[in-house]
Design a protein around this motif. Structure first.
Motif, PDB file in Angstrom:
ATOM      1  N   GLU A 112      60.388  74.787 -18.671  1.00  0.00           N
ATOM      2  CA  GLU A 112      59.093  74.106 -18.573  1.00  0.00           C
ATOM      3  C   GLU A 112      58.544  74.266 -17.167  1.00  0.00           C
ATOM      4  O   GLU A 112      59.269  74.266 -16.186  1.00  0.00           O
ATOM      5  N   SER A 113      57.240  74.397 -17.070  1.00  0.00           N
ATOM      6  CA  SER A 113      56.571  74.568 -15.792  1.00  0.00           C
ATOM      7  C   SER A 113      56.086  73.218 -15.270  1.00  0.00           C
ATOM      8  O   SER A 113      55.570  72.406 -16.026  1.00  0.00           O
ATOM      9  N   LEU A 114      56.257  72.980 -13.981  1.00  0.00           N
ATOM     10  CA  LEU A 114      55.762  71.763 -13.338  1.00  0.00           C
ATOM     11  C   LEU A 114      54.745  72.156 -12.278  1.00  0.00           C
ATOM     12  O   LEU A 114      54.895  73.183 -11.611  1.00  0.00           O
ATOM     13  N   THR A 115      53.722  71.336 -12.103  1.00  0.00           N
ATOM     14  CA  THR A 115      52.698  71.578 -11.099  1.00  0.00           C
ATOM     15  C   THR A 115      52.866  70.564  -9.977  1.00  0.00           C
ATOM     16  O   THR A 115      53.132  69.392 -10.228  1.00  0.00           O
ATOM     17  N   TYR A 116      52.687  71.022  -8.750  1.00  0.00           N
ATOM     18  CA  TYR A 116      52.895  70.194  -7.568  1.00  0.00           C
ATOM     19  C   TYR A 116      51.688  70.227  -6.660  1.00  0.00           C
ATOM     20  O   TYR A 116      51.036  71.254  -6.522  1.00  0.00           O
ATOM     21  N   CYS A 117      51.438  69.105  -5.988  1.00  0.00           N
ATOM     22  CA  CYS A 117      50.595  69.076  -4.795  1.00  0.00           C
ATOM     23  C   CYS A 117      51.568  68.959  -3.618  1.00  0.00           C
ATOM     24  O   CYS A 117      52.392  68.035  -3.588  1.00  0.00           O
ATOM     25  N   ILE A 118      51.472  69.879  -2.700  1.00  0.00           N
ATOM     26  CA  ILE A 118      52.308  69.845  -1.500  1.00  0.00           C
ATOM     27  C   ILE A 118      51.371  69.484  -0.350  1.00  0.00           C
ATOM     28  O   ILE A 118      50.396  70.189  -0.095  1.00  0.00           O
ATOM     29  N   VAL A 119      51.645  68.361   0.300  1.00  0.00           N
ATOM     30  CA  VAL A 119      50.700  67.784   1.257  1.00  0.00           C
ATOM     31  C   VAL A 119      51.387  67.564   2.599  1.00  0.00           C
ATOM     32  O   VAL A 119      52.438  66.926   2.677  1.00  0.00           O
ATOM     33  N   LYS A 120      50.765  68.101   3.660  1.00  0.00           N
ATOM     34  CA  LYS A 120      51.305  67.902   5.001  1.00  0.00           C
ATOM     35  C   LYS A 120      50.207  67.455   5.954  1.00  0.00           C
ATOM     36  O   LYS A 120      49.214  68.149   6.117  1.00  0.00           O
ATOM     37  N   PRO A 121      50.380  66.289   6.568  1.00  0.00           N
ATOM     38  CA  PRO A 121      49.451  65.866   7.617  1.00  0.00           C
ATOM     39  C   PRO A 121      49.550  66.832   8.796  1.00  0.00           C
ATOM     40  O   PRO A 121      50.639  67.117   9.293  1.00  0.00           O
ATOM     41  N   GLY A 122      48.400  67.345   9.248  1.00  0.00           N
ATOM     42  CA  GLY A 122      48.387  68.377  10.272  1.00  0.00           C
ATOM     43  C   GLY A 122      48.991  67.979  11.603  1.00  0.00           C
ATOM     44  O   GLY A 122      49.603  68.804  12.269  1.00  0.00           O
ATOM     45  N   LYS A 123      48.826  66.747  12.027  1.00  0.00           N
ATOM     46  CA  LYS A 123      49.271  66.337  13.356  1.00  0.00           C
ATOM     47  C   LYS A 123      50.583  65.562  13.366  1.00  0.00           C
ATOM     48  O   LYS A 123      51.051  65.178  14.420  1.00  0.00           O
ATOM     49  N   LEU A 124      51.154  65.319  12.209  1.00  0.00           N
ATOM     50  CA  LEU A 124      52.382  64.523  12.167  1.00  0.00           C
ATOM     51  C   LEU A 124      53.584  65.451  12.123  1.00  0.00           C
ATOM     52  O   LEU A 124      53.686  66.314  11.256  1.00  0.00           O
ATOM     53  N   ALA A 125      54.481  65.281  13.088  1.00  0.00           N
ATOM     54  CA  ALA A 125      55.718  66.060  13.120  1.00  0.00           C
ATOM     55  C   ALA A 125      56.890  65.095  13.099  1.00  0.00           C
ATOM     56  O   ALA A 125      56.813  63.991  13.631  1.00  0.00           O
ATOM     57  N   VAL A 126      57.957  65.505  12.458  1.00  0.00           N
ATOM     58  CA  VAL A 126      59.163  64.682  12.387  1.00  0.00           C
ATOM     59  C   VAL A 126      60.325  65.509  12.921  1.00  0.00           C
ATOM     60  O   VAL A 126      60.551  66.638  12.473  1.00  0.00           O
ATOM     61  N   SER A 127      61.046  64.954  13.854  1.00  0.00           N
ATOM     62  CA  SER A 127      62.223  65.624  14.405  1.00  0.00           C
ATOM     63  C   SER A 127      63.378  65.486  13.414  1.00  0.00           C
ATOM     64  O   SER A 127      63.791  64.370  13.082  1.00  0.00           O
ATOM     65  N   THR A 128      63.910  66.612  12.963  1.00  0.00           N
ATOM     66  CA  THR A 128      65.022  66.573  12.009  1.00  0.00           C
ATOM     67  C   THR A 128      66.257  65.893  12.597  1.00  0.00           C
ATOM     68  O   THR A 128      66.859  65.034  11.940  1.00  0.00           O
ATOM     69  N   PRO A 129      66.655  66.207  13.839  1.00  0.00           N
ATOM     70  CA  PRO A 129      67.808  65.488  14.405  1.00  0.00           C
ATOM     71  C   PRO A 129      67.584  63.973  14.476  1.00  0.00           C
ATOM     72  O   PRO A 129      68.484  63.187  14.186  1.00  0.00           O
ATOM     73  N   MET A 130      66.353  63.550  14.830  1.00  0.00           N
ATOM     74  CA  MET A 130      66.042  62.120  14.880  1.00  0.00           C
ATOM     75  C   MET A 130      66.143  61.513  13.485  1.00  0.00           C
ATOM     76  O   MET A 130      66.673  60.412  13.313  1.00  0.00           O
ATOM     77  N   ALA A 131      65.649  62.242  12.489  1.00  0.00           N
ATOM     78  CA  ALA A 131      65.683  61.723  11.122  1.00  0.00           C
ATOM     79  C   ALA A 131      67.115  61.481  10.665  1.00  0.00           C
ATOM     80  O   ALA A 131      67.431  60.428  10.098  1.00  0.00           O
ATOM     81  N   TYR A 132      67.990  62.430  10.914  1.00  0.00           N
ATOM     82  CA  TYR A 132      69.389  62.266  10.496  1.00  0.00           C
ATOM     83  C   TYR A 132      70.114  61.207  11.314  1.00  0.00           C
ATOM     84  O   TYR A 132      70.937  60.467  10.777  1.00  0.00           O
ATOM     85  N   ALA A 133      69.808  61.119  12.593  1.00  0.00           N
ATOM     86  CA  ALA A 133      70.423  60.070  13.421  1.00  0.00           C
ATOM     87  C   ALA A 133      69.999  58.697  12.908  1.00  0.00           C
ATOM     88  O   ALA A 133      70.829  57.784  12.766  1.00  0.00           O
ATOM     89  N   ALA A 134      68.716  58.538  12.603  1.00  0.00           N
ATOM     90  CA  ALA A 134      68.212  57.262  12.081  1.00  0.00           C
ATOM     91  C   ALA A 134      68.822  56.967  10.713  1.00  0.00           C
ATOM     92  O   ALA A 134      69.141  55.817  10.398  1.00  0.00           O
ATOM     93  N   TYR A 135      69.000  57.999   9.903  1.00  0.00           N
ATOM     94  CA  TYR A 135      69.618  57.828   8.579  1.00  0.00           C
ATOM     95  C   TYR A 135      71.037  57.279   8.713  1.00  0.00           C
ATOM     96  O   TYR A 135      71.427  56.365   8.000  1.00  0.00           O
ATOM     97  N   HIS A 136      71.807  57.833   9.643  1.00  0.00           N
ATOM     98  CA  HIS A 136      73.199  57.388   9.814  1.00  0.00           C
ATOM     99  C   HIS A 136      73.288  55.963  10.353  1.00  0.00           C
ATOM    100  O   HIS A 136      74.288  55.282  10.140  1.00  0.00           O
ATOM    101  N   GLU A 137      72.230  55.505  11.023  1.00  0.00           N
ATOM    102  CA  GLU A 137      72.201  54.137  11.545  1.00  0.00           C
ATOM    103  C   GLU A 137      71.581  53.150  10.564  1.00  0.00           C
ATOM    104  O   GLU A 137      71.648  51.946  10.779  1.00  0.00           O
ATOM    105  N   TYR A 138      70.972  53.667   9.506  1.00  0.00           N
ATOM    106  CA  TYR A 138      70.252  52.826   8.556  1.00  0.00           C
ATOM    107  C   TYR A 138      71.245  51.931   7.819  1.00  0.00           C
ATOM    108  O   TYR A 138      72.225  52.402   7.253  1.00  0.00           O
ATOM    109  N   GLY A 139      70.986  50.637   7.828  1.00  0.00           N
ATOM    110  CA  GLY A 139      71.965  49.696   7.293  1.00  0.00           C
ATOM    111  C   GLY A 139      71.774  49.286   5.839  1.00  0.00           C
ATOM    112  O   GLY A 139      72.579  48.536   5.299  1.00  0.00           O
ATOM    113  N   GLN A 140      70.719  49.767   5.194  1.00  0.00           N
ATOM    114  CA  GLN A 140      70.445  49.330   3.832  1.00  0.00           C
ATOM    115  C   GLN A 140      70.837  50.411   2.825  1.00  0.00           C
ATOM    116  O   GLN A 140      70.990  51.573   3.171  1.00  0.00           O
ATOM    117  N   GLU A 141      70.975  49.979   1.581  1.00  0.00           N
ATOM    118  CA  GLU A 141      71.335  50.917   0.524  1.00  0.00           C
ATOM    119  C   GLU A 141      70.158  51.840   0.232  1.00  0.00           C
ATOM    120  O   GLU A 141      68.998  51.431   0.232  1.00  0.00           O
TER     121      GLU A 141
END
Length: 155
Positions: A1-30
């Motif tokens: 089956e075929s699925l259709t997607y909208c892929i959306v990226k805010p032009g000025k917003l950047a996320v640091s991958t190392p920061m994201a994973y560090a924050a994930y490991h510190e995240y205390g909730q399920e």
């Protein structure tokens, strides 16, 4: 089956991958984890609802806490008719599964004209540096993965 997607990226917003994973490991909730087995079973059976129920991204709660405007964009995509919406990787790109290409184009037009989202009119740097406020691609699954069908950037 075929699925259709909208892929959306805010032009000025950047996320640091190392920061994201560090924050994930510190995240205390399920955090709800994606269920790849459910996705694959649903796709094999042609059961889109089942497949979509397995989608997810464990980094979403962490990134949305740091960038609530990205969570607002996800909510807007769902309000406009997306079946589901999740962050791709560590963000800030979102993908939204939609019922059809026509719906994808409707969502694209609505987002590019939505002044409620700060990505559009709330950040003059977007225009001074010549980057689109929001880059939207419409894509569809096919036998060889995902192929982009259409690209529009706001001037």
């Amino acid at each position: 089956e075929s699925l259709t997607y909208c892929i959306v990226k805010p032009g000025k917003l950047a996320v640091s991958t190392p920061m994201a994973y560090a924050a994930y490991h510190e995240y205390g909730q399920e955090i709800k984890r994606p269920d790849l087995e459910t996705v694959l079973t649903g796709l094999k059976r042609g059961d889109t609802e089942m497949a979509l129920s397995g989608f997810g991204n464990v980094l979403e709660p962490v990134i949305f806490a740091k960038h609530p405007e990205l969570f607002d964009l996800k909510k807007r995509l769902l309000q406009l008719g997306a079946w589901c919406c999740h962050m791709s990787g560590s963000g800030p790109t979102l993908f939204a599964v939609v019922p059809s290409r026509e719906m994808a184009h409707h969502i694209q037009r609505a987002l590019l004209n939505d002044d409620e989202l700060g990505f559009f009119y709330g950040n003059p740097e977007v225009y001074s540096e010549g980057l689109p406020a929001l880059d939207i691609r419409i894509a569809q699954t096919c036998a060889h993965g995902v192929r982009a069908l259409h690209t529009v950037s706001q001037d």
